[in-house]
Design a protein around this motif. Structure first.
Motif, short mmCIF file in Angstrom:
data_model
loop_
_atom_site.label_atom_id
_atom_site.label_comp_id
_atom_site.label_asym_id
_atom_site.label_seq_id
_atom_site.Cartn_x
_atom_site.Cartn_y
_atom_site.Cartn_z
N ILE A 83 11.63 -62.19 21.44
CA ILE A 83 10.49 -63.08 21.75
C ILE A 83 9.19 -62.51 21.19
N LYS A 84 8.98 -61.21 21.39
CA LYS A 84 7.74 -60.57 20.91
C LYS A 84 7.62 -60.61 19.40
N SER A 85 8.78 -60.63 18.71
CA SER A 85 8.74 -60.62 17.24
C SER A 85 8.14 -61.91 16.69
N PHE A 86 8.08 -62.96 17.53
CA PHE A 86 7.46 -64.22 17.09
C PHE A 86 6.04 -64.38 17.65
N GLN A 87 5.49 -63.31 18.22
CA GLN A 87 4.15 -63.36 18.79
C GLN A 87 3.19 -62.45 18.01
N SER B 72 8.45 -43.63 4.66
CA SER B 72 8.86 -44.25 5.93
C SER B 72 10.10 -45.13 5.74
N ILE B 73 10.88 -45.24 6.81
CA ILE B 73 12.03 -46.14 6.85
C ILE B 73 11.87 -47.06 8.06
N VAL B 74 12.76 -48.03 8.22
CA VAL B 74 12.54 -49.08 9.22
C VAL B 74 12.41 -48.50 10.63
N ALA B 75 13.30 -47.57 11.00
CA ALA B 75 13.25 -47.03 12.36
C ALA B 75 11.92 -46.33 12.63
N ASN B 76 11.42 -45.59 11.64
CA ASN B 76 10.14 -44.90 11.82
C ASN B 76 8.98 -45.89 11.82
N GLU B 77 9.06 -46.91 10.95
CA GLU B 77 7.97 -47.88 10.85
C GLU B 77 7.89 -48.72 12.13
N PHE B 78 9.05 -48.98 12.75
CA PHE B 78 9.04 -49.68 14.03
C PHE B 78 8.24 -48.89 15.07
N TYR B 79 8.47 -47.57 15.10
CA TYR B 79 7.73 -46.73 16.04
C TYR B 79 6.24 -46.72 15.70
N THR B 80 5.94 -46.59 14.41
CA THR B 80 4.53 -46.51 13.99
C THR B 80 3.77 -47.78 14.35
N GLN B 81 4.37 -48.94 14.04
CA GLN B 81 3.67 -50.20 14.31
C GLN B 81 3.56 -50.48 15.81
N SER B 82 4.61 -50.16 16.57
CA SER B 82 4.62 -50.50 18.00
C SER B 82 3.75 -49.58 18.84
N PHE B 83 3.82 -48.26 18.55
CA PHE B 83 3.19 -47.30 19.46
C PHE B 83 1.97 -46.59 18.88
N ARG B 84 1.76 -46.64 17.57
CA ARG B 84 0.57 -46.01 17.00
C ARG B 84 -0.44 -47.04 16.52
N LEU C 170 4.72 -57.12 15.01
CA LEU C 170 5.33 -56.60 13.78
C LEU C 170 6.37 -55.52 14.10
N GLY C 171 6.06 -54.67 15.08
CA GLY C 171 7.02 -53.65 15.47
C GLY C 171 8.31 -54.27 15.99
N SER C 172 8.19 -55.33 16.77
CA SER C 172 9.39 -56.02 17.29
C SER C 172 10.16 -56.68 16.16
N ALA D 103 12.19 -54.11 14.50
CA ALA D 103 13.34 -53.75 15.35
C ALA D 103 14.44 -54.79 15.26
N VAL D 104 14.06 -56.07 15.23
CA VAL D 104 15.05 -57.14 15.12
C VAL D 104 15.76 -57.07 13.77
N ILE D 105 15.00 -56.81 12.70
CA ILE D 105 15.62 -56.68 11.36
C ILE D 105 16.65 -55.56 11.37
N LEU D 106 16.29 -54.43 11.96
CA LEU D 106 17.21 -53.29 12.05
C LEU D 106 18.45 -53.67 12.87
N PHE D 107 18.23 -54.41 13.94
CA PHE D 107 19.31 -54.85 14.82
C PHE D 107 20.28 -55.77 14.06
N LEU D 108 19.73 -56.71 13.27
CA LEU D 108 20.57 -57.64 12.52
C LEU D 108 21.37 -56.93 11.43
N VAL D 109 20.79 -55.88 10.87
CA VAL D 109 21.52 -55.13 9.83
C VAL D 109 22.65 -54.32 10.45
N VAL D 110 22.43 -53.81 11.64
CA VAL D 110 23.42 -52.94 12.28
C VAL D 110 24.64 -53.73 12.77
#
Length: 328
Positions: A70-74, A280-292, A298-300, A303-310
């Motif tokens: 949900i957050k990924s669309f906000q 940077s790679i997706v897992a690190n960029e997710f952390y950077t965008q969400s928490f820094r 964008l961070g979400s 994370a969803v892109i990484l989830f869909l790939v996995v």
């Protein structure tokens, strides 16, 4: 004292003790309720044992996953829906295209190189005099955390400029200086710095690949090996036509397992470069965008892109493992 949000060490310890007591009381009550009555329907027993686990999975995995989607669309503060904007940003802006490119490099190179190295090494040391010691050397990095391995390799890549009699502390640069070359900024110079980070992950995962494949090689029946020798196969021929086809199911499981570990790789990039210098790679960029950067949207989306790939890799891995079990 506020027991819900304690602000002192004593309060936090008291809250922890109360939580443990509550857990023991609840689990004891469930087990007692299931054990005492003589005629309890099977579904009640199943619900009593599986229910807490299902609730914890729902609260710890499913609910956060739905919230992340949900957050990924906000927008960045999660106050307004912005449609596909975050996904468009992730796939179109050059900064994130580099992140995706690096992730693809990691996912392709780490599983392939680690698996090939593990397979060749397992074949070479199989049934040799120093087999146990040789395998221990390659398996040892598996016992080290990714952060610990990153610190070790950061020392290996350490750089000091050429200034008089200043000695290099980085092992790799010291070798280069001994050979008459100029010391290099291995973690700064693009695009090679990404490959030097990938080496660390290969170093860690090669031990896992070697262990699994070595066990598969030893499981090849002796009569097959003897028959191949009678047909004149040896060396490369034995490796190409007997050993590799025999361990194919294990090869697939190793590649997909290492691929999953690589997709989740975060510690190496975070510890060695922090994602700077286009590493940077997706897992690190997710952390950077969400928490820094505090960009929840964008961070979400990352994370969803990484989830869909996995997900496809996990499904394929499970299917291969089931096929291997059926063969046994």
């Amino acid at each position: 004292m506020d027991l819900i949000n304690p602000d002192t060490p004593g309060g936090k310890i008291l809250l922890m003790v109360l939580a443990i007591i509550l857990f023991v009381v609840v689990m004891g009550a469930i087990l007692l309720a299931v054990d005492r009555p003589k005629r309890v329907p099977g579904w009640v027993i199943g619900l009593a044992f599986a229910g807490p686990a299902v609730l914890m999975i729902a609260g710890g995995l499913i609910y956060p996953a739905i919230l992340t989607i949900i957050k990924s669309f906000q927008n960045r503060t999660s106050t307004e829906f912005v449609g596909m904007d975050n996904y468009i940003t992730a796939f179109t802006e050059s900064q994130f295209q580099i992140v995706l490119r690096n992730t693809v490099l990691w996912v392709i190179l780490v599983p392939l190189v680690a698996t090939v190295f593990g397979l060749v090494y397992a074949v070479l040391v199989d049934r040799t005099k120093f087999e146990k010691a040789a395998k221990g050397l390659v398996f040892l990095p598996m016992a080290i955390s990714m952060v610990g391995a990153s610190i070790i390799w950061k020392f290996v890549y350490e750089y000091k400029p050429v200034q008089g009699n200043i000695q290099q502390t980085g092992l790799l640069n010291q070798f280069i200086v001994w050979l008459g070359g100029e010391p290099q900024h291995f973690l700064v110079n693009e695009p090679w710095n990404t490959f030097f980070l990938i080496v660390v992950m290969i170093w860690i995962q090669a031990g896992f690949a070697m262990t699994v494949l070595s066990a598969s090689i030893k499981a090849i029946p002796d009569d097959i090996i003897e028959a191949a020798k009678l047909d004149g196969l040896k060396g490369w021929g034995m490796f190409r036509y007997i050993q590799v086809p025999s361990v194919r199911p294990a090869l697939v499981v190793v590649i997909t397992t290492v691929m999953l570990a690589t997709l989740k790789a975060f510690d190496i990039v975070r510890t060695m470069t922090g994602g700077q210098f286009n590493t940077s790679i997706v897992a690190n960029e997710f952390y950077t965008q969400s928490f820094r950067q505090n960009d929840q949207g964008l961070g979400s989306a990352l994370a969803v892109i990484l989830f869909l790939v996995v997900i496809p890799v996990i499904i394929y891995n499970i299917r291969q493992m089931k096929k291997s079990e059926e063969v046994r």
